[in-house]
Design a protein around this motif. Structure first.
Motif, PDB file in Angstrom:
ATOM      1  N   ALA A  63       0.811  -1.215   0.000  1.00 45.71           N
ATOM      2  CA  ALA A  63       0.000   0.000   0.000  1.00 45.71           C
ATOM      3  C   ALA A  63       0.842   1.260   0.000  1.00 45.71           C
ATOM      4  N   ASP A  64       2.111   1.169   0.364  1.00 43.00           N
ATOM      5  CA  ASP A  64       2.974   2.340   0.469  1.00 43.00           C
ATOM      6  C   ASP A  64       3.854   2.548  -0.755  1.00 43.00           C
ATOM      7  N   VAL A  65       3.822   1.652  -1.709  1.00 41.50           N
ATOM      8  CA  VAL A  65       4.715   1.727  -2.868  1.00 41.50           C
ATOM      9  C   VAL A  65       3.884   1.693  -4.139  1.00 41.50           C
ATOM     10  N   ARG A  66       4.161   2.637  -5.050  1.00 41.11           N
ATOM     11  CA  ARG A  66       3.522   2.672  -6.352  1.00 41.11           C
ATOM     12  C   ARG A  66       4.600   2.630  -7.423  1.00 41.11           C
ATOM     13  N   GLY A  67       4.353   1.868  -8.473  1.00 44.29           N
ATOM     14  CA  GLY A  67       5.318   1.746  -9.551  1.00 44.29           C
ATOM     15  C   GLY A  67       4.677   2.045 -10.883  1.00 44.29           C
ATOM     16  N   GLY A  68       5.469   2.620 -11.789  1.00 39.43           N
ATOM     17  CA  GLY A  68       5.011   2.924 -13.135  1.00 39.43           C
ATOM     18  C   GLY A  68       6.085   2.563 -14.143  1.00 39.43           C
ATOM     19  N   LEU A  69       5.657   2.218 -15.349  1.00 37.71           N
ATOM     20  CA  LEU A  69       6.569   1.822 -16.414  1.00 37.71           C
ATOM     21  C   LEU A  69       6.314   2.694 -17.628  1.00 37.71           C
ATOM     22  N   ASP A  70       7.389   3.284 -18.139  1.00 41.69           N
ATOM     23  CA  ASP A  70       7.265   4.130 -19.314  1.00 41.69           C
ATOM     24  C   ASP A  70       6.866   3.286 -20.526  1.00 41.69           C
ATOM     25  N   ARG A  71       5.981   3.821 -21.341  1.00 47.01           N
ATOM     26  CA  ARG A  71       5.500   3.067 -22.496  1.00 47.01           C
ATOM     27  C   ARG A  71       6.614   2.774 -23.491  1.00 47.01           C
ATOM     28  N   ALA A  72       7.534   3.712 -23.665  1.00 46.45           N
ATOM     29  CA  ALA A  72       8.654   3.464 -24.577  1.00 46.45           C
ATOM     30  C   ALA A  72       9.547   2.343 -24.063  1.00 46.45           C
ATOM     31  N   ALA A  73       9.760   2.299 -22.735  1.00 48.15           N
ATOM     32  CA  ALA A  73      10.572   1.224 -22.167  1.00 48.15           C
ATOM     33  C   ALA A  73       9.871  -0.126 -22.314  1.00 48.15           C
ATOM     34  N   ALA A  74       8.541  -0.148 -22.121  1.00 46.95           N
ATOM     35  CA  ALA A  74       7.799  -1.395 -22.307  1.00 46.95           C
ATOM     36  C   ALA A  74       7.879  -1.869 -23.752  1.00 46.95           C
ATOM     37  N   ALA A  75       7.790  -0.942 -24.694  1.00 47.32           N
ATOM     38  CA  ALA A  75       7.900  -1.318 -26.106  1.00 47.32           C
ATOM     39  C   ALA A  75       9.284  -1.869 -26.427  1.00 47.32           C
ATOM     40  N   LEU A  76      10.316  -1.298 -25.812  1.00 45.74           N
ATOM     41  CA  LEU A  76      11.674  -1.785 -26.049  1.00 45.74           C
ATOM     42  C   LEU A  76      11.858  -3.203 -25.508  1.00 45.74           C
ATOM     43  N   VAL A  77      11.302  -3.470 -24.340  1.00 46.75           N
ATOM     44  CA  VAL A  77      11.400  -4.823 -23.767  1.00 46.75           C
ATOM     45  C   VAL A  77      10.695  -5.839 -24.658  1.00 46.75           C
ATOM     46  N   LEU A  78       9.503  -5.494 -25.121  1.00 48.62           N
ATOM     47  CA  LEU A  78       8.767  -6.418 -25.989  1.00 48.62           C
ATOM     48  C   LEU A  78       9.474  -6.600 -27.333  1.00 48.62           C
ATOM     49  N   ARG A  79      10.088  -5.558 -27.838  1.00 47.10           N
ATOM     50  CA  ARG A  79      10.808  -5.683 -29.111  1.00 47.10           C
ATOM     51  C   ARG A  79      11.999  -6.628 -28.966  1.00 47.10           C
ATOM     52  N   ASP A  80      12.705  -6.524 -27.842  1.00 44.10           N
ATOM     53  CA  ASP A  80      13.835  -7.435 -27.623  1.00 44.10           C
ATOM     54  C   ASP A  80      13.371  -8.888 -27.572  1.00 44.10           C
ATOM     55  N   ARG A  81      12.190  -9.117 -27.017  1.00 45.22           N
ATOM     56  CA  ARG A  81      11.666 -10.477 -26.989  1.00 45.22           C
ATOM     57  C   ARG A  81      11.261 -10.937 -28.395  1.00 45.22           C
ATOM     58  N   ALA A  82      10.707 -10.023 -29.182  1.00 42.28           N
ATOM     59  CA  ALA A  82      10.211 -10.403 -30.498  1.00 42.28           C
ATOM     60  C   ALA A  82      11.339 -10.754 -31.456  1.00 42.28           C
ATOM     61  N   VAL A  83      12.458 -10.038 -31.387  1.00 45.03           N
ATOM     62  CA  VAL A  83      13.549 -10.308 -32.325  1.00 45.03           C
ATOM     63  C   VAL A  83      14.241 -11.634 -32.026  1.00 45.03           C
ATOM     64  N   GLU A  84      14.001 -12.213 -30.852  1.00 48.19           N
ATOM     65  CA  GLU A  84      14.583 -13.510 -30.532  1.00 48.19           C
ATOM     66  C   GLU A  84      13.801 -14.675 -31.126  1.00 48.19           C
ATOM     67  N   VAL A  85      12.619 -14.391 -31.666  1.00 48.68           N
ATOM     68  CA  VAL A  85      11.812 -15.455 -32.266  1.00 48.68           C
ATOM     69  C   VAL A  85      12.428 -15.847 -33.603  1.00 48.68           C
ATOM     70  N   PRO A  86      12.653 -17.120 -33.855  1.00 50.61           N
ATOM     71  CA  PRO A  86      13.223 -17.547 -35.138  1.00 50.61           C
ATOM     72  C   PRO A  86      12.322 -17.150 -36.306  1.00 50.61           C
ATOM     73  N   GLY A  87      12.940 -16.620 -37.352  1.00 49.87           N
ATOM     74  CA  GLY A  87      12.207 -16.207 -38.533  1.00 49.87           C
ATOM     75  C   GLY A  87      11.863 -14.748 -38.577  1.00 49.87           C
ATOM     76  N   VAL A  88      12.046 -14.009 -37.485  1.00 49.05           N
ATOM     77  CA  VAL A  88      11.732 -12.581 -37.452  1.00 49.05           C
ATOM     78  C   VAL A  88      12.937 -11.797 -37.946  1.00 49.05           C
ATOM     79  N   GLN A  89      12.750 -11.051 -39.012  1.00 50.41           N
ATOM     80  CA  GLN A  89      13.824 -10.228 -39.550  1.00 50.41           C
ATOM     81  C   GLN A  89      13.864  -8.853 -38.892  1.00 50.41           C
ATOM     82  N   SER A  90      12.723  -8.246 -38.749  1.00 49.07           N
ATOM     83  CA  SER A  90      12.608  -6.958 -38.081  1.00 49.07           C
ATOM     84  C   SER A  90      11.216  -6.856 -37.483  1.00 49.07           C
ATOM     85  N   VAL A  91      11.078  -5.994 -36.499  1.00 49.97           N
ATOM     86  CA  VAL A  91       9.790  -5.854 -35.823  1.00 49.97           C
ATOM     87  C   VAL A  91       9.687  -4.450 -35.256  1.00 49.97           C
TER      88      VAL A  91
END
Length: 237
Positions: free
Chosen positions: A153-181
């Motif tokens: 109850a005493d701690v609040r956290g937030g994640l920047d949308r650009a940082a979330a997109a970067l994390v998901l992009r790093d996961r996507a490029v690891e998928v075999p067959g993906v050239q760019s995303v």
């Protein structure tokens, strides 16, 4: 010292009880009951709960912007207008002539009708400014920050949308067959647009759905984002 004294026995047991409670509360990944979530999960994201989830820390709301620039501008305008008007009123009370702008303004307001173009224009501008200030006062702002699940109850956290997109992009490029995303994360939806240069498109899309779905769960967001994935074949050269 008598070992049969109940007060002495209770005093000797207190450190053991405090140590046990502290270990339960500080256990990594422990929820309100002290049980760690299964591997690959960060919370109740995939348990069928509603999009805006509540945990032991309470409901996670959006972050409110400070609105420093609009507040400063409004304060300066109001202060300047009030100070100028009060100075002119004080000058008139001291048997000095009123400023020309106030005489002109009073004459225009007394002579113009309500359906005059300038009167309607001034009213429309005042209404627009008032609505803008109301929107700023009643909306949280900070659309670029996504609230995260609260475990305390005493701690609040937030994640920047650009940082979330970067994390998901790093996961996507690891998928075999993906050239760019390209990954775009909004307040309610995450969109991935991938280009594949080998493998079947359905297989690549299925692997992307799995990888990005796991990535969204591990971000720990309070609201589950809707995932949209599109895959196309790269242009042949």
């Amino acid at each position: 010292m008598n070992d049969d004294d109940p007060d002495q026995r209770n005093t000797r047991r207190l450190p053991t009880l405090d140590k046990t409670a502290g270990a339960t509360a500080d256990a990594p990944g422990a929820g309100p009951t002290g049980a760690a979530p299964p591997d690959g999960q960060t919370g109740p994201a995939d348990t069928g709960q509603p999009p805006c989830e509540e945990t032991g820390g309470g409901r996670a709301h959006r972050f409110w912007a400070a609105r420093r620039v609009p507040s400063a501008l409004v304060a300066l305008v109001v202060l300047g207008a009030a100070g100028l008007l009060l100075y002119d009123v004080a000058a008139v009370r001291a048997d000095r002539p009123a400023m020309a702008w106030r005489k002109r303004l009073a004459s225009e307001l007394a002579s113009r009708h309500l359906d005059d173009v300038w009167v309607l224009t001034g009213a429309a501008v005042a209404v627009a400014l008032g609505l803008w200030l109301l929107v700023l006062a009643l909306t949280p702002g900070l659309r670029g920050v996504l609230p995260m699940r609260r475990t305390s109850a005493d701690v609040r956290g937030g994640l920047d949308r650009a940082a979330a997109a970067l994390v998901l992009r790093d996961r996507a490029v690891e998928v075999p067959g993906v050239q760019s995303v390209r990954v775009a994360v909004g307040r309610r939806r995450a969109k991935a647009r991938a280009v594949s240069h080998f493998r079947e498109l359905d297989e690549v899309r299925r692997d992307l759905d799995t990888a990005l779905g796991d990535g969204l769960r591990q971000l720990g967001l309070a609201r589950r984002l809707t995932l949209s994935v599109r895959v196309r074949r790269s242009a042949k050269r």
